[in-house]
Design a protein around this motif. Structure first.
Motif, PDB file in Angstrom:
ATOM      1  N   PRO A  93       0.804  -1.228   0.000  1.00  0.00           N
ATOM      2  CA  PRO A  93       0.000   0.000   0.000  1.00  0.00           C
ATOM      3  C   PRO A  93       0.834   1.275   0.000  1.00  0.00           C
ATOM      4  N   SER A  94       2.053   1.210   0.527  1.00  0.00           N
ATOM      5  CA  SER A  94       2.895   2.407   0.576  1.00  0.00           C
ATOM      6  C   SER A  94       3.220   2.943  -0.816  1.00  0.00           C
ATOM      7  N   ASN A  95       3.046   2.132  -1.845  1.00  0.00           N
ATOM      8  CA  ASN A  95       3.319   2.567  -3.218  1.00  0.00           C
ATOM      9  C   ASN A  95       2.323   3.614  -3.702  1.00  0.00           C
ATOM     10  N   PHE A  96       1.238   3.825  -2.949  1.00  0.00           N
ATOM     11  CA  PHE A  96       0.185   4.741  -3.386  1.00  0.00           C
ATOM     12  C   PHE A  96       0.071   5.972  -2.491  1.00  0.00           C
ATOM     13  N   ILE A  97       1.063   6.215  -1.643  1.00  0.00           N
ATOM     14  CA  ILE A  97       0.982   7.365  -0.736  1.00  0.00           C
ATOM     15  C   ILE A  97       0.906   8.667  -1.506  1.00  0.00           C
ATOM     16  N   ASN A  98       1.790   8.853  -2.474  1.00  0.00           N
ATOM     17  CA  ASN A  98       1.784  10.079  -3.274  1.00  0.00           C
ATOM     18  C   ASN A  98       0.718   9.945  -4.356  1.00  0.00           C
ATOM     19  N   PRO A  99      -0.313  10.789  -4.345  1.00  0.00           N
ATOM     20  CA  PRO A  99      -1.406  10.632  -5.301  1.00  0.00           C
ATOM     21  C   PRO A  99      -1.103  11.183  -6.692  1.00  0.00           C
ATOM     22  N   ALA A 100       0.047  11.841  -6.868  1.00  0.00           N
ATOM     23  CA  ALA A 100       0.354  12.484  -8.144  1.00  0.00           C
ATOM     24  C   ALA A 100       0.473  11.461  -9.266  1.00  0.00           C
ATOM     25  N   PRO A 101      -0.278  11.610 -10.349  1.00  0.00           N
ATOM     26  CA  PRO A 101      -0.169  10.652 -11.461  1.00  0.00           C
ATOM     27  C   PRO A 101       1.176  10.717 -12.172  1.00  0.00           C
ATOM     28  N   ASP A 102       1.893  11.840 -12.014  1.00  0.00           N
ATOM     29  CA  ASP A 102       3.190  11.992 -12.683  1.00  0.00           C
ATOM     30  C   ASP A 102       4.360  11.764 -11.728  1.00  0.00           C
ATOM     31  N   LEU A 103       4.143  10.989 -10.663  1.00  0.00           N
ATOM     32  CA  LEU A 103       5.212  10.742  -9.696  1.00  0.00           C
ATOM     33  C   LEU A 103       6.468  10.210 -10.378  1.00  0.00           C
ATOM     34  N   ALA A 104       6.322   9.276 -11.295  1.00  0.00           N
ATOM     35  CA  ALA A 104       7.481   8.694 -11.970  1.00  0.00           C
ATOM     36  C   ALA A 104       8.282   9.752 -12.720  1.00  0.00           C
ATOM     37  N   ASP A 105       7.602  10.694 -13.356  1.00  0.00           N
ATOM     38  CA  ASP A 105       8.297  11.751 -14.085  1.00  0.00           C
ATOM     39  C   ASP A 105       9.036  12.684 -13.126  1.00  0.00           C
ATOM     40  N   VAL A 106       8.439  12.941 -11.963  1.00  0.00           N
ATOM     41  CA  VAL A 106       9.095  13.769 -10.955  1.00  0.00           C
ATOM     42  C   VAL A 106      10.389  13.104 -10.488  1.00  0.00           C
ATOM     43  N   ILE A 107      10.312  11.797 -10.235  1.00  0.00           N
ATOM     44  CA  ILE A 107      11.493  11.051  -9.795  1.00  0.00           C
ATOM     45  C   ILE A 107      12.562  11.037 -10.895  1.00  0.00           C
ATOM     46  N   ALA A 108      12.135  10.778 -12.128  1.00  0.00           N
ATOM     47  CA  ALA A 108      13.081  10.725 -13.244  1.00  0.00           C
ATOM     48  C   ALA A 108      13.768  12.075 -13.452  1.00  0.00           C
ATOM     49  N   ALA A 109      13.016  13.160 -13.282  1.00  0.00           N
ATOM     50  CA  ALA A 109      13.608  14.494 -13.446  1.00  0.00           C
ATOM     51  C   ALA A 109      14.645  14.764 -12.369  1.00  0.00           C
ATOM     52  N   LYS A 110      14.350  14.354 -11.134  1.00  0.00           N
ATOM     53  CA  LYS A 110      15.302  14.570 -10.048  1.00  0.00           C
ATOM     54  C   LYS A 110      16.557  13.723 -10.258  1.00  0.00           C
ATOM     55  N   ALA A 111      16.398  12.590 -10.928  1.00  0.00           N
ATOM     56  CA  ALA A 111      17.529  11.696 -11.173  1.00  0.00           C
ATOM     57  C   ALA A 111      18.540  12.274 -12.159  1.00  0.00           C
ATOM     58  N   THR A 112      18.201  13.346 -12.862  1.00  0.00           N
ATOM     59  CA  THR A 112      19.158  13.983 -13.764  1.00  0.00           C
ATOM     60  C   THR A 112      20.173  14.832 -13.004  1.00  0.00           C
ATOM     61  N   GLN A 113      19.909  15.078 -11.709  1.00  0.00           N
ATOM     62  CA  GLN A 113      20.832  15.860 -10.894  1.00  0.00           C
ATOM     63  C   GLN A 113      21.981  14.991 -10.387  1.00  0.00           C
ATOM     64  N   PRO A 114      23.154  15.575 -10.159  1.00  0.00           N
ATOM     65  CA  PRO A 114      24.244  14.797  -9.544  1.00  0.00           C
ATOM     66  C   PRO A 114      23.904  14.445  -8.104  1.00  0.00           C
ATOM     67  N   VAL A 115      24.486  13.359  -7.608  1.00  0.00           N
ATOM     68  CA  VAL A 115      24.228  12.931  -6.233  1.00  0.00           C
ATOM     69  C   VAL A 115      25.157  13.700  -5.289  1.00  0.00           C
ATOM     70  N   GLU A 116      24.662  14.816  -4.801  1.00  0.00           N
ATOM     71  CA  GLU A 116      25.434  15.617  -3.853  1.00  0.00           C
ATOM     72  C   GLU A 116      25.072  15.283  -2.412  1.00  0.00           C
ATOM     73  N   SER A 117      23.908  14.671  -2.226  1.00  0.00           N
ATOM     74  CA  SER A 117      23.492  14.251  -0.889  1.00  0.00           C
ATOM     75  C   SER A 117      22.680  12.974  -1.020  1.00  0.00           C
ATOM     76  N   PHE A 118      22.652  12.177   0.042  1.00  0.00           N
ATOM     77  CA  PHE A 118      21.916  10.914  -0.049  1.00  0.00           C
ATOM     78  C   PHE A 118      21.492  10.449   1.339  1.00  0.00           C
ATOM     79  N   ILE A 119      20.544   9.517   1.335  1.00  0.00           N
ATOM     80  CA  ILE A 119      20.024   8.932   2.566  1.00  0.00           C
ATOM     81  C   ILE A 119      20.143   7.415   2.454  1.00  0.00           C
ATOM     82  N   THR A 120      20.616   6.770   3.516  1.00  0.00           N
ATOM     83  CA  THR A 120      20.791   5.320   3.525  1.00  0.00           C
ATOM     84  C   THR A 120      19.890   4.711   4.600  1.00  0.00           C
ATOM     85  N   HIS A 121      19.733   3.386   4.528  1.00  0.00           N
ATOM     86  CA  HIS A 121      18.814   2.710   5.441  1.00  0.00           C
ATOM     87  C   HIS A 121      19.499   1.479   6.024  1.00  0.00           C
TER      88      HIS A 121
END
Length: 376
Positions: free
Chosen positions: A160-188
């Motif tokens: 169910p957590s896959n549906f938290i963000n209701p934006a239909p263009d979530l994938a495009d938002v993620i893909a756009a952010k992925a064009t940036q260099p990795v200057e900061s990151f979060i690990t688990h």
């Protein structure tokens, strides 16, 4: 008019700062990742859903009087070694329909077909067969397990957590952010003392990257570890043993001294008791990586590119089902020496993910409809 009741939380722990460690760990169900899919489940329901223990008391008479069904945001309930007697007894006594969302099975590999379940888990499967018109499961591996136990009304929905963000263009938002260099990151982080030594190798690698980079690490579970992180809270009256800190340091940062380990924990290590805050913090980073499904999902739903390191049948099943970018644990260990290496292994098909998410949401809505529950 009777309404729905929800098992778990709504994604946060109120007044957590005033809880002792036992109360804190109990409130998150031993793992703060639970908060994420419970938060998601609450958002999926388009009608009143009272959280048991928060919006209504844990009183069986009251529940039977006011509720028409129990919604159960589910995790890896179907696993060997789990004793769910208390929870299963509660469900039995409720005597009403049970709506399982995102139920998952845990195993080391997809090849496993025989499980030595505790009798309470076997009884849970019986209750699913008896009281669920349809059951939402995380993937085909779980579906096949249930079908072997005679549960036929199974629908694959992912988590169910896959549906938290209701934006239909979530994938495009993620893909756009992925064009940036990795200057900061979060690990688990995983648990400090896993049975599989390769998990320790992954954790140590992620810790070193976090320690030397513009990064933080999130710890979701392990009661003693969470207690250690809360050790300066006056309410945290139960403390790990005298040698716990030294043992932890040798396990996680063996080449560092105790003071360096304390610096890492104070400055880099986090735990969360609110999904909203977890996602807000995750949104600030360029990239997310780790073996934890829900830690990465918090970042993903906030629009941050994430890479899941799958290490067993459960994590692989969820990544495959939801079309999430992933890498096998052995490949990560062999091929990723830096965070840049890991980012280079990130492959994402935004169009395929969007189509899969749409199909999975329709499947989940069909589970709700089978129980006459309005979807949000």
């Amino acid at each position: 008019m009777k309404y729905l009741v929800l098992s778990g939380t709504d994604g946060s722990v109120p007044e957590s700062a005033f809880l002792d460690n036992e109360g804190y760990v109990r409130a998150i169900g031993q793992n703060s990742g639970n908060l994420l899919f419970q938060y998601a489940a609450k958002r999926l329901i388009g009608e009143k859903a009272a959280v048991i223990g928060r919006d209504m008391p844990r009183n069986m008479g009251r529940i039977r009087k006011d509720a028409r069904a129990i919604i159960i945001p589910s995790a890896n309930f179907l696993r060997e070694g789990a004793d769910m007697s208390g929870f299963v007894s509660f469900l039995e006594r409720a005597q009403m329909p049970l709506i399982f969302l995102g139920l998952g099975a845990q195993a080391d590999s997809f090849d496993q077909t025989d499980f030595d379940f505790h009798p309470s888990v076997v009884r849970l499967i019986d209750l699913i067969r008896e009281r669920s018109n349809k059951v939402s499961v995380r993937g085909e591996f779980t579906a096949a397990l249930l079908e072997r136990h005679g549960v036929q009304n199974v629908v694959v929905t992912g988590c169910p957590s896959n549906f938290i963000n209701p934006a239909p263009d979530l994938a495009d938002v993620i893909a756009a952010k992925a064009t940036q260099p990795v200057e900061s990151f979060i690990t688990h982080a995983e648990e400090p003392w896993p049975k599989n030594p390769d998990k320790s190798r992954v954790d140590r690698k992620l810790i070193e990257w976090t320690r030397s980079g513009r990064a933080i690490m999130v710890q979701q579970s392990v009661p003693d570890m969470l207690g250690y992180l809360r050790r300066n809270n006056p309410a945290a009256v139960q403390q790990p043993g005298d040698h716990f800190e030294e043992s932890l340091q040798k396990r996680l940062l063996p080449d560092a001294g105790l003071e360096s380990f304390r610096d890492f924990c104070a400055l880099k290590l986090r735990s969360y008791i609110s999904v909203d805050q977890w996602m807000e913090d995750s949104a600030r980073f360029d990239f997310s990586i780790g073996m934890r499904l829900h830690g990465n999902m918090a970042a993903w739903q906030a629009g941050t590119p994430s890479l899941w390191i799958h290490h067993d049948a459960r994590t692989r099943e969820m990544c495959d089902t939801m079309a999430l970018p992933s890498i096998a644990m052995d490949e990560f260990l062999d091929q990723c020496d830096t965070i840049e290496d890991a980012r280079a292994r990130w492959e994402f098909d935004a169009e395929a993910y969007t189509a899969r998410r749409k199909d999975l949401r329709a499947a989940l809505d069909s589970v709700l409809a089978a129980h006459d529950v309005a979807a949000a």
